[in-house]
Design a protein around this motif. Sequence first.
Motif, mmCIF file in Angstrom:
data_model
loop_
_atom_site.group_PDB
_atom_site.id
_atom_site.type_symbol
_atom_site.label_atom_id
_atom_site.label_comp_id
_atom_site.label_asym_id
_atom_site.label_seq_id
_atom_site.Cartn_x
_atom_site.Cartn_y
_atom_site.Cartn_z
ATOM 1 N N LEU A 1 4.151 111.075 53.711
ATOM 2 C CA LEU A 1 5.570 111.407 53.533
ATOM 3 C C LEU A 1 5.998 112.546 54.452
ATOM 4 N N ARG B 1 6.903 111.667 58.014
ATOM 5 C CA ARG B 1 8.055 110.780 58.246
ATOM 6 C C ARG B 1 9.101 111.530 59.019
ATOM 7 N N GLY C 1 7.250 102.643 55.768
ATOM 8 C CA GLY C 1 7.274 103.869 56.564
ATOM 9 C C GLY C 1 8.650 104.126 57.154
ATOM 10 N N ARG C 2 9.291 103.056 57.623
ATOM 11 C CA ARG C 2 10.613 103.211 58.226
ATOM 12 C C ARG C 2 11.646 103.591 57.159
ATOM 13 N N PHE D 1 11.053 105.222 54.409
ATOM 14 C CA PHE D 1 10.849 106.625 54.047
ATOM 15 C C PHE D 1 11.369 107.554 55.143
ATOM 16 N N SER D 2 11.157 107.150 56.408
ATOM 17 C CA SER D 2 11.662 107.979 57.513
ATOM 18 C C SER D 2 13.163 108.150 57.399
ATOM 19 N N ARG E 1 14.669 114.391 51.464
ATOM 20 C CA ARG E 1 13.307 114.964 51.569
ATOM 21 C C ARG E 1 12.886 115.625 50.267
#
Lengths: 215, 66
Positions: free
Chosen positions: A212, A215, B36-37, B39-40, B49
């Motif tokens: 996390l 990211r 992943g994308r 979460f980014s 965040r």
Amino acid sequence: MEREVSGAGSSPPASAVSSAGAFTTVDAIVVAILVVAGIFDWLSGNPIHSTLLFAAAVALSWDAFARRRSGELEVAAEPSPVARAVANRVPIPAALLGALAFSVVVGGFGRYSWPATVSVLVPCAFALVLAWRRPDETASGPEPFDLRGAVPWFSIVVAAGLFELTNLFLQPSMKTDSYAHPTFSVMTDPVLASHPGRSVVLILWLALGWFLMRR
Amino acid sequence: MSSHDVTLAIYSALAVAVVGVELRSRKPGSRIPSLGRAFSRMMRTRSGRVGIVAGWVWLGLHFFAR
């Protein structure tokens, strides 16, 4: 609707972030989720954990309203040199070794003991500070995607949340586990009963945190 | 099949769904973002965040801390 961010490399510093200064939809959703999760955690007999969720909700609300009141463009704080070093420059083998040592040592502590509590709080505090201080992403951030494409993920999260909640309500009481309708936490109890099990879960938890934070 | 078994089956189905959606997202031309994308994207703003990291922190506390 997310707050506007300035482009990286333009006249302001790269870390400068402009903010609409309002309580955005994203802020509202995140705060609402934190509050609801906090309420149910409280009802389940975990007032300390729920306090963390409430505190995060209050901090985000305060931050949003402070931005609105100031009516000024926010300049995001620069992450500290230590935070930058940890986020970007810690060699992966060193991080892996540290995580492994942490998991083995802390896994040896009993669940809910003070040594385990204090040990787990260290990476937690560090991650929260990093998340708070990191500048918002600018134009150099990830490519946007069609939000409709995220519907399958959203559906899974909602389904899992509702199912967990259903099992919680099907327990004899909010504080009494049920074999017939186990929550996810109850199902992990046998794994977390042993030192190796706790170590494995700890390293998976740290890996998730690392994933996390990158990211 | 007992209630316990049904519960386990549903949790397993959810896990399989996560793997399935992730695999689907990696196909060329897929509109589904990878985990992943996604979460980014969520980690771009402070509220995203802090919300996500608070969830991760809560997991650690829930499983190990008083």
